[in-house]
Design a protein around this motif. Structure first.
Motif, mmCIF file in Angstrom:
data_model
loop_
_atom_site.group_PDB
_atom_site.id
_atom_site.type_symbol
_atom_site.label_atom_id
_atom_site.label_comp_id
_atom_site.label_asym_id
_atom_site.label_seq_id
_atom_site.Cartn_x
_atom_site.Cartn_y
_atom_site.Cartn_z
ATOM 1 N N THR A 277 0.576 0.803 14.256
ATOM 2 C CA THR A 277 0.466 0.814 12.792
ATOM 3 C C THR A 277 -0.519 1.877 12.328
ATOM 4 O O THR A 277 -0.261 2.587 11.345
ATOM 5 N N ARG A 278 -1.635 2.005 13.028
ATOM 6 C CA ARG A 278 -2.605 3.037 12.643
ATOM 7 C C ARG A 278 -1.973 4.426 12.720
ATOM 8 O O ARG A 278 -2.215 5.276 11.854
ATOM 9 N N ARG A 279 -1.158 4.662 13.738
ATOM 10 C CA ARG A 279 -0.523 5.980 13.865
ATOM 11 C C ARG A 279 0.429 6.257 12.701
ATOM 12 O O ARG A 279 0.625 7.411 12.317
ATOM 13 N N VAL A 280 1.015 5.195 12.145
ATOM 14 C CA VAL A 280 1.987 5.371 11.067
ATOM 15 C C VAL A 280 1.315 5.474 9.703
ATOM 16 O O VAL A 280 1.664 6.332 8.891
ATOM 17 N N ILE A 281 0.343 4.589 9.417
ATOM 18 C CA ILE A 281 -0.212 4.536 8.052
ATOM 19 C C ILE A 281 -1.707 4.838 7.991
ATOM 20 O O ILE A 281 -2.283 4.847 6.909
ATOM 21 N N GLY A 282 -2.344 5.080 9.136
ATOM 22 C CA GLY A 282 -3.770 5.366 9.124
ATOM 23 C C GLY A 282 -4.595 4.089 9.143
ATOM 24 O O GLY A 282 -4.109 3.006 9.466
ATOM 25 N N GLY A 283 -5.872 4.215 8.807
ATOM 26 C CA GLY A 283 -6.762 3.070 8.771
ATOM 27 C C GLY A 283 -7.736 3.047 9.933
ATOM 28 O O GLY A 283 -7.686 3.876 10.850
ATOM 29 N N ARG B 127 0.826 -1.209 0.000
ATOM 30 C CA ARG B 127 0.000 0.000 0.000
ATOM 31 C C ARG B 127 0.863 1.262 0.000
ATOM 32 O O ARG B 127 0.510 2.273 -0.610
ATOM 33 N N SER B 128 2.024 1.204 0.675
ATOM 34 C CA SER B 128 2.940 2.349 0.700
ATOM 35 C C SER B 128 3.602 2.574 -0.653
ATOM 36 O O SER B 128 3.800 3.711 -1.079
ATOM 37 N N LEU B 129 3.954 1.468 -1.332
ATOM 38 C CA LEU B 129 4.639 1.572 -2.615
ATOM 39 C C LEU B 129 3.689 1.841 -3.773
ATOM 40 O O LEU B 129 4.047 2.542 -4.730
ATOM 41 N N PHE B 130 2.471 1.274 -3.698
ATOM 42 C CA PHE B 130 1.541 1.342 -4.822
ATOM 43 C C PHE B 130 0.159 1.819 -4.364
ATOM 44 O O PHE B 130 -0.845 1.105 -4.539
ATOM 45 N N PRO B 131 0.076 3.009 -3.800
ATOM 46 C CA PRO B 131 -1.221 3.489 -3.298
ATOM 47 C C PRO B 131 -2.271 3.618 -4.388
ATOM 48 O O PRO B 131 -3.460 3.416 -4.133
ATOM 49 N N GLY B 132 -1.838 3.926 -5.599
ATOM 50 C CA GLY B 132 -2.787 4.089 -6.691
ATOM 51 C C GLY B 132 -3.349 2.783 -7.217
ATOM 52 O O GLY B 132 -4.305 2.793 -7.996
ATOM 53 N N HIS B 133 -2.755 1.660 -6.809
ATOM 54 C CA HIS B 133 -3.221 0.348 -7.272
ATOM 55 C C HIS B 133 -3.776 -0.495 -6.123
ATOM 56 O O HIS B 133 -3.990 -1.694 -6.298
ATOM 57 N N LYS C 120 4.169 4.505 4.443
ATOM 58 C CA LYS C 120 3.548 5.798 4.188
ATOM 59 C C LYS C 120 2.045 5.722 4.409
ATOM 60 O O LYS C 120 1.429 4.670 4.247
ATOM 61 N N ARG C 121 1.471 6.858 4.762
ATOM 62 C CA ARG C 121 0.018 6.951 4.858
ATOM 63 C C ARG C 121 -0.589 6.916 3.463
ATOM 64 O O ARG C 121 -0.011 7.417 2.509
ATOM 65 N N GLY C 122 -1.776 6.305 3.384
ATOM 66 C CA GLY C 122 -2.486 6.282 2.114
ATOM 67 C C GLY C 122 -3.917 6.722 2.323
ATOM 68 O O GLY C 122 -4.445 6.701 3.433
ATOM 69 N N GLY C 123 -4.551 7.121 1.244
ATOM 70 C CA GLY C 123 -5.920 7.594 1.352
ATOM 71 C C GLY C 123 -6.968 6.536 1.130
ATOM 72 O O GLY C 123 -8.154 6.791 1.290
ATOM 73 N N GLY C 124 -6.536 5.326 0.778
ATOM 74 C CA GLY C 124 -7.492 4.268 0.476
ATOM 75 C C GLY C 124 -8.078 3.625 1.723
ATOM 76 O O GLY C 124 -7.681 3.903 2.852
ATOM 77 N N SER C 125 -9.031 2.736 1.504
ATOM 78 C CA SER C 125 -9.721 2.057 2.590
ATOM 79 C C SER C 125 -8.824 0.991 3.215
ATOM 80 O O SER C 125 -8.269 0.144 2.517
ATOM 81 N N LEU C 126 -8.698 1.030 4.535
ATOM 82 C CA LEU C 126 -7.809 0.110 5.247
ATOM 83 C C LEU C 126 -8.422 -0.251 6.590
ATOM 84 O O LEU C 126 -8.792 0.631 7.368
ATOM 85 N N VAL C 127 -8.501 -1.562 6.880
ATOM 86 C CA VAL C 127 -8.969 -2.049 8.176
ATOM 87 C C VAL C 127 -7.846 -2.852 8.820
ATOM 88 O O VAL C 127 -7.273 -3.753 8.202
ATOM 89 N N LEU C 128 -7.543 -2.517 10.078
ATOM 90 C CA LEU C 128 -6.508 -3.193 10.844
ATOM 91 C C LEU C 128 -7.188 -4.011 11.942
ATOM 92 O O LEU C 128 -7.744 -3.450 12.884
ATOM 93 N N ALA C 129 -7.177 -5.325 11.814
ATOM 94 C CA ALA C 129 -7.845 -6.205 12.777
ATOM 95 C C ALA C 129 -6.840 -6.647 13.831
ATOM 96 O O ALA C 129 -5.943 -7.446 13.556
ATOM 97 N N GLY C 130 -6.997 -6.112 15.050
ATOM 98 C CA GLY C 130 -6.125 -6.465 16.159
ATOM 99 C C GLY C 130 -6.858 -7.331 17.166
ATOM 100 O O GLY C 130 -8.017 -7.082 17.491
ATOM 101 N N HIS C 131 -6.169 -8.359 17.670
ATOM 102 C CA HIS C 131 -6.760 -9.277 18.642
ATOM 103 C C HIS C 131 -6.318 -8.845 20.039
ATOM 104 O O HIS C 131 -5.132 -8.805 20.349
ATOM 105 N N LEU C 132 -7.275 -8.555 20.876
ATOM 106 C CA LEU C 132 -7.057 -7.842 22.120
ATOM 107 C C LEU C 132 -6.059 -8.516 23.047
ATOM 108 O O LEU C 132 -5.299 -7.845 23.744
#
Length: 521
Positions: free
Chosen positions: A472-478, A245-251, A447-459
């Protein structure tokens, strides 16, 4: 992430049987998908490998699903894509990436292609479109209605181009308390083996990085004629998803990453965080066992259970036991291994701990033998494809590890770990996985991206610590999706959670989380 220093390999590598008719029609050329372009590598389609009934069962397919498995294999397409070994030298040596595709069943309402990103590093993803998605449960099967599901073996794994080198020792060590002298021998052997491995084929091994796998995947996207790839990543595959996602945000389309890896690649920090999380989760196990003291006899309060298990660790380290029907000696490390099990194994682990309190005789107690006597990866069935490539696992981890601890710092870290985590600390070895690795450190900037991203963390899990999801959310969003269990990559296995995953890929919407794997009653 499945680093050999501390984690059990989880994914099972699988392979298909028969090529899809469209593959034969495409021949050696690219598929006729919208967005294909000329002048780039195409998918070289070929028949999928064929497997006997014994091998199919060895792949983990239960008897009631064999017919469905074979039906899916008739739809599976198998091929390879040629990519540069060194992406900075596109005209140089080429290697093959093995690819599979399970075409969407509802072509009229097709939403695109979804790549399954396997764990490891080093796990095969060749048959993930079948076993990890479509055949997993009724909910995940719905994902294949509107998405082509793409699987692949990363470079260095399975049916893709790979190499093998002499691996560092990872077998049983002298039972009992780990002394500084014994630790030094382990360290020296690791350094020698790492240097021998790293120098055996540096031209290839030096190109085993997450960044290069991500670049391979984008060439697979191009070869398939896809404008974008949606991503479903597990464990190390979540880090691969971050890098792609960092290298190819447009794809990059929608991305769901389950059991999120940290946004950094230091082995020493990885070991520290996972050990802390394992001890925390043992607190939950201790409370569960205390509520069932009549069954297990380990203590009526969580504190009593903690003290009893820590006492067992010390006792078995002082006086290890060797059973005639068990290859593994039982010492403090074996006891601690039982204490760090996730909730799906609390019943068996609790029984084994209770048995060790009163064990006598020359043969292992039944549950101890059942839990600690089984091989880590199970008994291999002849003909089953490679589930995990350990050369790739070592090379990727060490090429990206900037810690590469010296002996003195590694020994101090181990002593602190055992002191701070009396129940589970002995289950971890000295963190020297990448000591002496001779190839240069290679790291990628997320890198942060503008696309849709879900980070599933197990408590509560320790293999992918929940705090890594927040980092990870602080670094790349989502968006964080919290799974209230302690089970690694369980999201797609639990029907209510899997329904959320499929709904996300269909609509782009996601809730706050799910309960995950239930605690045993």
């Amino acid at each position: 992430m499945t680093y050999r220093i501390s984690l059990t390999a989880l994914a099972v590598a699988l392979a298909g049987l028969v090529a899809h008719p469209s593959a034969a029609a495409a021949g050696a050329g690219a598929t006729a998908k919208p967005g294909s372009s000329s002048g780039v590598s195409s998918v070289q389609w070929k028949s999928c490998p064929a497997y006997s009934d014994e091998v199919v069962r060895g792949l983990g397919v239960t008897e009631d699903k064999v017919a469905a498995f074979r039906s899916l294999m008739e739809r599976l397409e198998c091929g390879t894509v040629s990519v540069p070994l060194n992406h900075r030298d596109p005209g140089g040596r080429k290697i093959d990436i093995a690819v599979t595709r399970l075409a969407a069943t509802d072509e009229t309402h097709r939403l695109g292609a979804l790549a399954v990103l396997p764990g490891g590093p080093g796990n095969s993803g060749y048959l993930d479109p079948v076993l990890r998605t479509t055949l997993r449960n009724e909910q995940m099967a719905g994902l294949n209605e509107r998405y082509d599901i793409i699987g692949f073996d990363p470079r260095g794994v399975g049916y893709s181009t790979k190499v093998a080198c002499p691996l560092p020792p990872n077998g049983p060590q002298e039972p009992g308390t780990l002394t500084k002298e014994a630790a030094r021998k382990i360290y020296d052997a690791q350094v020698a083996a790492n240097q021998k491995c790293g120098r055996s084929d540096p031209a290839f091994l030096g190109q085993l990085t997450t960044e290069n796998v991500a670049k391979d995947l984008d060439l697979v996207r191009t070869a398939l004629g896809e404008r974008n790839l949606n991503l479903l990543g597990f464990s190390w595959g979540t880090y691969l998803g971050m890098v792609y996602r960092s290298l190819f945000p447009g794809h990059t389309g929608r991305a769901f990453l389950d059991s999120v890896a940290p946004p950094w690649t230091r082995i020493d920090e990885h070991a520290k965080d996972t050990a802390e999380a394992a001890e925390r989760n043992f607190g939950r196990m201790a409370a569960w066992l205390a509520r069932r003291d009549q069954s297990y006899g380990l203590g009526a309060t969580a504190r009593q259970v903690r003290e009893e298990v820590a006492k067992l660790v010390r006792a078995y380290d002082k006086s290890p036991k060797t059973y005639t029907d068990l290859q593994r000696p039982i010492d403090g490390a074996a006891v601690a291994d039982l204490a760090r099990r996730n909730s799906t194994e609390w019943v068996r682990a609790g029984k084994a701990l209770a048995e060790l309190r009163t064990a006598t005789g020359t043969t292992a107690p039944p549950t101890v033998k059942e839990v600690l006597g089984a091989p880590m990866m199970g008994t291999p069935v002849p003909g089953v494809p490679e589930p995990l490539n350990m050369t790739m696992n070592l090379a990727v981890a060490c090429n990206e590890d900037s810690s590469r601890a010296g002996f003195d710092s590694a020994w101090r870290a181990y002593q602190q770990l055992v002191q701070r985590h009396p129940a589970t600390g002995r289950a971890w070895g000295v963190p020297v996985m990448c000591a002496g690795w001779p190839l240069p450190v290679q790291q990628v900037t997320l890198k942060r991206g503008g696309g849709s991203l879900v980070l599933a963390g197990h408590l509560h899990e320790f293999m992918s610590v929940y705090d890594w999801t927040l980092q990870t959310r602080r670094v790349i969003g989502g968006t964080v999706y919290t799974v209230a269990d302690d089970v690694h990559v369980s999201t797609t296995r639990v029907p209510e959670c899997a329904a959320d995953v499929v709904r996300y890929f269909e609509t782009g919407r996601i809730g706050k989380g799910c309960e995950g794997s239930p605690i045993p009653s």
